[in-house]
Motif scaffolding. Structure first.
Motif, PDB file in Angstrom:
ATOM      1  N   CYS A 313      44.769  28.678  82.487  1.00  0.00           N
ATOM      2  CA  CYS A 313      43.746  27.789  81.978  1.00  0.00           C
ATOM      3  C   CYS A 313      44.632  28.110  80.518  1.00  0.00           C
ATOM      4  O   CYS A 313      45.497  29.710  80.044  1.00  0.00           O
ATOM      5  N   ARG A 314      44.219  27.034  80.520  1.00  0.00           N
ATOM      6  CA  ARG A 314      45.204  26.678  78.514  1.00  0.00           C
ATOM      7  C   ARG A 314      44.534  27.122  77.183  1.00  0.00           C
ATOM      8  O   ARG A 314      44.574  25.923  76.578  1.00  0.00           O
ATOM      9  N   ALA A 315      43.282  27.586  77.680  1.00  0.00           N
ATOM     10  CA  ALA A 315      42.362  27.378  76.551  1.00  0.00           C
ATOM     11  C   ALA A 315      43.030  28.241  75.673  1.00  0.00           C
ATOM     12  O   ALA A 315      42.651  27.809  74.463  1.00  0.00           O
ATOM     13  N   VAL A 318      44.276  24.608  73.487  1.00  0.00           N
ATOM     14  CA  VAL A 318      43.579  24.075  73.434  1.00  0.00           C
ATOM     15  C   VAL A 318      42.579  24.354  72.134  1.00  0.00           C
ATOM     16  O   VAL A 318      42.255  23.275  70.979  1.00  0.00           O
ATOM     17  N   CYS A 328      45.246  19.456  79.875  1.00  0.00           N
ATOM     18  CA  CYS A 328      45.317  20.820  80.544  1.00  0.00           C
ATOM     19  C   CYS A 328      45.409  20.492  82.236  1.00  0.00           C
ATOM     20  O   CYS A 328      44.506  19.108  82.946  1.00  0.00           O
ATOM     21  N   ALA A 330      45.111  21.666  84.993  1.00  0.00           N
ATOM     22  CA  ALA A 330      43.085  22.314  85.426  1.00  0.00           C
ATOM     23  C   ALA A 330      42.243  20.995  85.737  1.00  0.00           C
ATOM     24  O   ALA A 330      41.146  21.384  86.264  1.00  0.00           O
ATOM     25  N   PHE A 331      42.131  20.593  83.781  1.00  0.00           N
ATOM     26  CA  PHE A 331      41.178  20.034  83.563  1.00  0.00           C
ATOM     27  C   PHE A 331      40.844  18.874  84.611  1.00  0.00           C
ATOM     28  O   PHE A 331      41.117  18.099  84.993  1.00  0.00           O
ATOM     29  N   CYS A 335      39.550  23.128  87.267  1.00  0.00           N
ATOM     30  CA  CYS A 335      38.075  23.463  85.903  1.00  0.00           C
ATOM     31  C   CYS A 335      37.026  22.752  85.977  1.00  0.00           C
ATOM     32  O   CYS A 335      37.305  21.713  85.613  1.00  0.00           O
ATOM     33  N   LEU A 341      37.086  27.617  84.197  1.00  0.00           N
ATOM     34  CA  LEU A 341      38.180  28.363  84.912  1.00  0.00           C
ATOM     35  C   LEU A 341      38.103  29.533  83.175  1.00  0.00           C
ATOM     36  O   LEU A 341      38.483  30.394  83.913  1.00  0.00           O
ATOM     37  N   GLY A 342      37.904  28.856  82.155  1.00  0.00           N
ATOM     38  CA  GLY A 342      37.837  29.147  81.320  1.00  0.00           C
ATOM     39  C   GLY A 342      36.556  29.106  80.049  1.00  0.00           C
ATOM     40  O   GLY A 342      35.873  27.931  80.358  1.00  0.00           O
ATOM     41  N   PRO A 344      36.448  27.910  77.327  1.00  0.00           N
ATOM     42  CA  PRO A 344      36.057  25.984  76.853  1.00  0.00           C
ATOM     43  C   PRO A 344      35.206  24.842  77.623  1.00  0.00           C
ATOM     44  O   PRO A 344      35.138  24.057  77.417  1.00  0.00           O
ATOM     45  N   MET A 345      35.167  25.552  78.811  1.00  0.00           N
ATOM     46  CA  MET A 345      34.361  24.509  79.447  1.00  0.00           C
ATOM     47  C   MET A 345      33.722  24.919  80.101  1.00  0.00           C
ATOM     48  O   MET A 345      31.947  23.995  81.206  1.00  0.00           O
ATOM     49  N   CYS A 352      36.892  20.910  76.383  1.00  0.00           N
ATOM     50  CA  CYS A 352      36.753  20.964  76.926  1.00  0.00           C
ATOM     51  C   CYS A 352      35.788  20.363  78.209  1.00  0.00           C
ATOM     52  O   CYS A 352      35.816  19.375  78.628  1.00  0.00           O
TER      53      CYS A 352
HETATM   54  S1  SF4 Z   1      38.585  25.784  79.872  1.00  0.00           S
HETATM   55 FE1  SF4 Z   1      39.774  24.797  82.109  1.00  0.00          FE
HETATM   56  S2  SF4 Z   1      40.227  22.746  81.535  1.00  0.00           S
HETATM   57 FE2  SF4 Z   1      40.013  24.434  79.665  1.00  0.00          FE
HETATM   58  S3  SF4 Z   1      42.288  25.037  79.010  1.00  0.00           S
HETATM   59 FE3  SF4 Z   1      40.935  26.485  80.109  1.00  0.00          FE
HETATM   60  S4  SF4 Z   1      41.340  25.644  82.913  1.00  0.00           S
HETATM   61 FE4  SF4 Z   1      42.086  23.457  81.026  1.00  0.00          FE
END
Ligand code: SF4
Lengths: 370, 98
Positions: A313-315, A318, A328, A330-331, A335, A341-342, A344-345, A352
């Motif tokens: 997760c690169r939250a 972001v 990202c 995983a986007f 995710c 995964l994080g 913001p989704m 996200c």
């Molecule tokens: S929430 Fe999901 S899409 Fe957003 S940065 Fe984390 S892993 Fe990536």
């Protein structure tokens, strides 16, 4: 442009966009602070409409997203205790902690309830004197007055079995932290209209002056945002850096004084960790010593909480505007809103989720276009 | 939770010293705390409500605009949830969930 065309005020919106393009002699970088504004910008395609004149960076203004992992893990630990009824706004139930979320704790028998208002949680405590009712007090300045009142009333009415797990954050310190970062690209801010409806904008005046950035208090509707951007660009083009108010319909310089006053009586400033960002000095609220009895972290021994963030997760990037959600890895793959995964989704205010819900994943997922 | 929802005050009462009101949000009614706008509003006025608390007064046109904008943004989940469960949840407040 098709997005804005779907909006009922499309022609006015296009006129505002033309005003921005005319004013901009170069490409400016602005940050919208509020997750609701991010949502509008992505949904209506405002970023695409302004391409070349303005780049919009999405800020950290999603309360669900920035609640630190250790507070989520504390919530999970509290919710699993047999004597506790754990209460929360609905948005927090699917936010992943280190190994599960509140919904999973509920499935395992934890007493977890969604409430609409913290006063509902207080009412639960009144009706269940034999149980400990804990409310998850998260959010920015918009929820702080409600949470302050719940604690104030608990003391006033003598309800001993009510406490709150505090994870309050405030906007101005986050703006200062973003501006102080050597990698900062933000040249102007759209401040969150609803936060300012509570707090007014006096706190922003020293920030605008010290960092020489325009700050425009802006609503969250498409035309509000376009007008806010136009005002910020016009300031930048004329070398001004002031606090201006686009959202005159709802916001005054002083804000809602009775709400601010109670927040100050119940809470005090404290260092807070922001999920994905780290600790920002004096960026949050904690209960004042006079209200320490209502602090769930003091009332319950939660032991040592060891947290582990999913590595993918690169939250953090972001949330500080360094990475667009679609970049990202995983986007849309590992995710999604179904399996986030994080944070913001998860949240409807998260960047996200906004990109995913409005189809902005196609650039990264050409195979799925269609 | 961050975006306030506009609604119209249709009744006011006092809950052990706390000014409260019944607010109509496009057909969904909820008890809302009016302490922060007390003295400024009366029955019939429109207010912006955050998590059960009226934070500011707005005029009717602005209330309608905001409500429509929230609908277009599909940001009325909170309201949908209120419609579906809030009253039931309050009615069963005294019972443990199954
Ligand atoms: S929430 Fe999901 S899409 Fe957003 S940065 Fe984390 S892993 Fe990536």
């Amino acid at each position: 442009m098709k997005y804005l065309d779907e909006y009922r005020d499309g022609p006015i919106g296009r006129a505002l966009a033309a005003r921005i393009h005319r004013a901009a002699t170069r490409r400016w970088t602005l940050m919208e602070v509020c997750g609701g504004q991010t949502h509008t910008i992505v949904r209506q395609g405002i970023d695409a409409l302004l391409d070349g004149a303005v780049e919009m960076i999405h800020g950290p203004g999603c309360p669900v997203c920035v609640t630190p992992l250790e507070q989520i893990d504390k919530a999970l630990a509290l919710a699993a205790r047999p004597e506790v009824i754990f209460t929360s706004f609905g948005d927090m139930l699917r936010v992943p902690g280190s190994d599960c979320d509140l919904l999973a704790v509920r499935a395992r028998g934890g007493n977890v309830r969604i409430v609409y208002s913290p006063l509902d949680a207080l009412e639960l405590a009144r009706r269940h004197p034999d149980r400990e009712v804990v409310f998850f007090a998260v959010g920015f300045e918009t929820t702080a007055p409600a949470n302050a009142m719940a604690v104030w009333r608990a003391r006033e009415l003598g309800i001993p079995n009510f406490s709150i797990l505090v994870s309050h954050v405030t906007v101005p310190p986050a703006m200062r932290a973003i501006l102080a970062d050597p990698a900062n690209r933000v040249q102007g801010f759209l401040a969150a209209g609803h936060v300012c409806a509570v707090m007014g904008w006096t706190e922003y005046e020293p920030i605008a002056a010290a960092h020489r950035v325009p700050i425009v208090v802006t609503g969250f509707e498409p035309l509000d945002i376009l007008e806010g951007i136009a005002m910020a660009v016009e300031q930048l083009e004329s070398g001004r850096h002031e606090v201006e108010n686009q959202y005159v319909r709802s916001v005054t310089r002083e804000g809602t004084v009775p709400a601010r006053t109670l927040v100050e009586q119940v809470f005090e400033l404290a260092d807070r960790r922001w999920r994905g960002i780290g600790t920002i000095p004096m960026s949050g609220l904690t209960l004042r010593p006079a209200f320490a009895d209502y602090d769930a972290e003091r009332r319950f021994d939660l032991g040592t909480i060891r947290v582990s963030e999913p590595a993918e997760c690169r939250a953090g990037e972001v949330l500080t505007g360094q990475l667009k959600p679609r970049d990202c890895p995983a986007f849309g793959r590992a995710c999604t809103p179904e399996h986030p995964l994080g944070a913001p989704m998860v949240s409807s205010e998260g960047a996200c989720a906004a990109y995913f819900n409005y189809g902005r994943y196609r650039a990264a997922e050409p195979a799925e276009a269609g | 939770m961050c975006l306030g929802i506009p609604g119209r005050i249709i009744a006011a009462h006092d809950d052990q010293g706390l000014p409260m009101g019944t607010v109509d949000f496009g057909g969904v009614r909820r008890d809302v705390c009016l302490a922060y706008v007390a003295g400024e509003v009366s029955v019939g006025d429109y207010v912006i409500v955050h998590v059960g608390f009226a934070i500011s007064r707005v005029d009717e046109a602005e209330a309608r605009r905001t409500f429509e904008a929230l609908r277009e943004m599909s940001q009325l989940d909170e309201l949908e949830w209120m419609r579906a469960t809030a009253d039931a949840a309050l009615d069963t407040l005294g019972e443990d969930p199954t």
